[in-house]
Motif scaffolding. Structure first.
Motif, PDB file in Angstrom:
ATOM      1  N   THR A  92       0.838  -1.201   0.000  1.00 62.11           N
ATOM      2  CA  THR A  92       0.000   0.000   0.000  1.00 62.11           C
ATOM      3  C   THR A  92       0.872   1.249   0.000  1.00 62.11           C
ATOM      4  N   ARG A  93       0.581   2.179  -0.894  1.00 66.04           N
ATOM      5  CA  ARG A  93       1.252   3.475  -0.878  1.00 66.04           C
ATOM      6  C   ARG A  93       0.571   4.346   0.165  1.00 66.04           C
ATOM      7  N   ILE A  94       1.289   4.630   1.228  1.00 64.90           N
ATOM      8  CA  ILE A  94       0.734   5.394   2.342  1.00 64.90           C
ATOM      9  C   ILE A  94       0.903   6.894   2.128  1.00 64.90           C
ATOM     10  N   TYR A  95       2.027   7.275   1.519  1.00 64.42           N
ATOM     11  CA  TYR A  95       2.333   8.694   1.324  1.00 64.42           C
ATOM     12  C   TYR A  95       3.188   8.840   0.074  1.00 64.42           C
ATOM     13  N   ALA A  96       2.951   9.904  -0.683  1.00 64.44           N
ATOM     14  CA  ALA A  96       3.787  10.208  -1.838  1.00 64.44           C
ATOM     15  C   ALA A  96       3.766  11.708  -2.078  1.00 64.44           C
ATOM     16  N   ASP A  97       4.934  12.257  -2.382  1.00 64.17           N
ATOM     17  CA  ASP A  97       5.064  13.694  -2.607  1.00 64.17           C
ATOM     18  C   ASP A  97       6.058  13.924  -3.732  1.00 64.17           C
ATOM     19  N   ASP A  98       5.822  14.956  -4.528  1.00 65.35           N
ATOM     20  CA  ASP A  98       6.669  15.213  -5.687  1.00 65.35           C
ATOM     21  C   ASP A  98       7.962  15.946  -5.354  1.00 65.35           C
ATOM     22  N   GLY A  99       8.249  16.123  -4.080  1.00 66.64           N
ATOM     23  CA  GLY A  99       9.450  16.819  -3.656  1.00 66.64           C
ATOM     24  C   GLY A  99       9.195  18.238  -3.198  1.00 66.64           C
ATOM     25  N   SER A 100       7.963  18.714  -3.361  1.00 72.22           N
ATOM     26  CA  SER A 100       7.642  20.071  -2.924  1.00 72.22           C
ATOM     27  C   SER A 100       7.608  20.179  -1.409  1.00 72.22           C
ATOM     28  N   VAL A 101       7.328  19.065  -0.723  1.00 69.33           N
ATOM     29  CA  VAL A 101       7.328  19.039   0.745  1.00 69.33           C
ATOM     30  C   VAL A 101       8.535  18.271   1.276  1.00 69.33           C
ATOM     31  N   LEU A 102       8.750  17.077   0.737  1.00 65.65           N
ATOM     32  CA  LEU A 102       9.778  16.181   1.258  1.00 65.65           C
ATOM     33  C   LEU A 102      10.571  15.578   0.107  1.00 65.65           C
ATOM     34  N   GLN A 103      11.888  15.685   0.159  1.00 67.25           N
ATOM     35  CA  GLN A 103      12.742  15.237  -0.934  1.00 67.25           C
ATOM     36  C   GLN A 103      13.557  13.997  -0.555  1.00 67.25           C
ATOM     37  N   GLY A 104      13.469  12.959  -1.364  1.00 71.03           N
ATOM     38  CA  GLY A 104      14.346  11.808  -1.219  1.00 71.03           C
ATOM     39  C   GLY A 104      14.118  10.992   0.035  1.00 71.03           C
ATOM     40  N   SER A 105      12.896  10.500   0.247  1.00 74.60           N
ATOM     41  CA  SER A 105      12.598   9.726   1.460  1.00 74.60           C
ATOM     42  C   SER A 105      13.404   8.441   1.496  1.00 74.60           C
ATOM     43  N   SER A 106      13.952   8.147   2.665  1.00 80.16           N
ATOM     44  CA  SER A 106      14.829   6.985   2.813  1.00 80.16           C
ATOM     45  C   SER A 106      14.342   6.001   3.871  1.00 80.16           C
ATOM     46  N   VAL A 107      13.370   6.390   4.688  1.00 85.07           N
ATOM     47  CA  VAL A 107      12.906   5.520   5.767  1.00 85.07           C
ATOM     48  C   VAL A 107      11.531   5.988   6.227  1.00 85.07           C
ATOM     49  N   ALA A 108      10.734   5.036   6.704  1.00 82.20           N
ATOM     50  CA  ALA A 108       9.446   5.339   7.315  1.00 82.20           C
ATOM     51  C   ALA A 108       9.274   4.413   8.510  1.00 82.20           C
ATOM     52  N   ALA A 109       8.966   4.989   9.675  1.00 78.69           N
ATOM     53  CA  ALA A 109       8.854   4.199  10.904  1.00 78.69           C
ATOM     54  C   ALA A 109       7.596   4.606  11.648  1.00 78.69           C
ATOM     55  N   VAL A 110       6.934   3.628  12.273  1.00 82.23           N
ATOM     56  CA  VAL A 110       5.648   3.884  12.932  1.00 82.23           C
ATOM     57  C   VAL A 110       5.699   3.509  14.408  1.00 82.23           C
ATOM     58  N   TYR A 111       4.853   4.224  15.185  1.00 81.23           N
ATOM     59  CA  TYR A 111       4.689   3.922  16.612  1.00 81.23           C
ATOM     60  C   TYR A 111       3.314   4.405  17.041  1.00 81.23           C
ATOM     61  N   GLU A 112       2.433   3.471  17.378  1.00 81.74           N
ATOM     62  CA  GLU A 112       1.106   3.770  17.928  1.00 81.74           C
ATOM     63  C   GLU A 112       0.388   4.870  17.157  1.00 81.74           C
ATOM     64  N   GLY A 113       0.249   4.649  15.853  1.00 84.36           N
ATOM     65  CA  GLY A 113      -0.500   5.584  15.030  1.00 84.36           C
ATOM     66  C   GLY A 113       0.253   6.829  14.622  1.00 84.36           C
ATOM     67  N   LYS A 114       1.556   6.859  14.861  1.00 84.91           N
ATOM     68  CA  LYS A 114       2.377   8.001  14.469  1.00 84.91           C
ATOM     69  C   LYS A 114       3.433   7.533  13.485  1.00 84.91           C
ATOM     70  N   LEU A 115       3.694   8.357  12.487  1.00 79.79           N
ATOM     71  CA  LEU A 115       4.598   8.010  11.394  1.00 79.79           C
ATOM     72  C   LEU A 115       5.703   9.049  11.284  1.00 79.79           C
ATOM     73  N   LEU A 116       6.946   8.572  11.210  1.00 86.33           N
ATOM     74  CA  LEU A 116       8.096   9.418  10.931  1.00 86.33           C
ATOM     75  C   LEU A 116       8.663   9.023   9.577  1.00 86.33           C
ATOM     76  N   VAL A 117       8.859  10.005   8.710  1.00 83.29           N
ATOM     77  CA  VAL A 117       9.446   9.761   7.399  1.00 83.29           C
ATOM     78  C   VAL A 117      10.760  10.530   7.318  1.00 83.29           C
ATOM     79  N   GLY A 118      11.853   9.809   7.070  1.00 84.69           N
ATOM     80  CA  GLY A 118      13.166  10.432   6.983  1.00 84.69           C
ATOM     81  C   GLY A 118      13.640  10.545   5.550  1.00 84.69           C
ATOM     82  N   THR A 119      14.687  11.342   5.337  1.00 80.72           N
ATOM     83  CA  THR A 119      15.237  11.584   4.007  1.00 80.72           C
ATOM     84  C   THR A 119      16.756  11.479   4.034  1.00 80.72           C
TER      85      THR A 119
END
Length: 354
Positions: free
Chosen positions: A317-344
């Motif tokens: 499932t694609r949870i999030y996608a952005d063309d780079g206007s907000v977030l560039q070059g995502s390298s990791v996604a981690a979750v904890y109790e309904g919270k998501l961190l996306v790193g670059t």
């Protein structure tokens, strides 16, 4: 006759170069554009401006974030600033990132952190393993997390001839781990040539003080690595082959291939939800944009969740996608109790409430 042979050889050479160029572009997903997938409750994390390449979250909600990676061929928003490890407490209503102090004696000036992994022993001591590239070399730094003052105590630096160019790491004990080698870190020309020729020189190495050995090989570029919650399987992302390999772990720490999940994106670091076993990953829809810096056409970001990876029909499932206007070059996604961190790799970090 000689001229005809020369023309034929030139034609064959041109065809081979064209084939390699096409394969190179396909490996980088050069023609793919990303359709946006938005989440309603997201904000950029203040204080993280030069990357959040890898993230690991403890069972209590403390998230470690590596920042400031300088990687050959990729841009850096802070080329003269040493790398850092940030901490976020995801139990807070409005969690913020705090840079951890590192003990004296460690060479902070050359700190260039890459992949990270945590391990908690039977006494609840937290160990943090950090892939480091001082002067673009390859080491693994072992730290002890001092929760009383939110600092890192440096325990030792690990070097080995088989740890040639470590990308990511998964801790298996207080002094043992699996690591992916992407073969070349120091030379962008060699990295490009390796990709252009389609060489499968990348591998996975198991390290412990009792022995070090190669346990898997034949990857275009072994990148993210992690383990299933029951620690029976190891997952390896091959970023330039657009897939995730499932490997069974044996008592002697060797790995055997179980299955490969093919994806239409460049898969970077892997995070495993400890409750569900789902794989969360930050991806690069179009890898070409990472290497050809264009402010008007920045690299996109993509987050995938892979459910039931060990089953007959995993669900992607694609949870999030952005063309780079907000977030560039995502390298990791981690979750904890309904919270998501996306790193670059080199940009910012995104915090979302799912």
């Amino acid at each position: 006759m000689g001229k005809l042979l020369a023309v034929a050889l030139v034609g064959i050479a041109a065809a081979l170069v064209a084939e390699r160029l096409l394969a190179f572009r396909n490996r980088l997903n050069a023609s793919r554009e990303v359709a946006p997938v938005t989440l309603p409750n997201c904000r950029l994390v203040k204080g993280i401006e030069a990357g959040s390449e890898d993230i690991d979250i403890l069972p209590n909600g403390l998230a470690f974030i590596s920042s400031g990676l300088k990687y050959p061929g990729l841009k850096s928003f802070a080329p003269d600033k040493p790398g850092e490890i940030f901490l976020m407490d995801l139990n807070e209503n409005n969690p913020r990132a705090v840079a951890l102090r590192i003990s004296r004696g460690f060479d902070l000036a050359s700190f260039n952190p890459h992949g990270i992994s945590t391990y908690i022993d039977k006494d609840d001591t937290v160990y943090l393993f950090v892939v480091n590239h001082p002067q673009h070399k390859s080491t693994v730094e072992l730290f002890k997390f001092m929760e009383d003052d939110n600092s890192l105590l440096h325990l030792k630096t690990i070097r080995h001839d088989l740890l040639t160019s470590v990308n990511d790491i998964v801790a298996m004990g207080p002094d043992s781990f699996y690591a992916t080698n992407d073969h070349y870190f120091t030379d962008f020309i060699l990295i490009t040539l390796e990709m252009f020729l389609g060489l499968t020189w990348s591998n996975v190495v198991y390290y412990s003080p009792k022995g070090v050995k190669e346990v898997a090989a034949g990857f275009y570029s072994a990148n993210g690595i992690n383990t299933s919650p029951d620690r029976k399987y190891i997952y390896v992302a091959d970023v330039f082959d657009h897939n995730v390999h499932v490997m069974e772990k044996h008592a002697n720490w060797s790995l055997t291939h179980v299955k490969t999940l093919q994806l239409d994106t460049l898969v970077d670091n892997l995070y495993i939800d400890p409750q569900t076993g789902d794989i969360w990953t930050g991806c690069h829809p179009n890898g070409m944009k990472l290497f050809f810096d264009d402010p008007d056409n920045p690299p996109a970001s993509e987050v995938l969740r892979i459910q039931d990876v060990l089953g007959e029909q995993p669900v992607v499932t694609r949870i999030y996608a952005d063309d780079g206007s907000v977030l560039q070059g995502s390298s990791v996604a981690a979750v904890y109790e309904g919270k998501l961190l996306v790193g670059t790799i080199f940009h910012k970090a995104l915090y979302c409430e799912l």
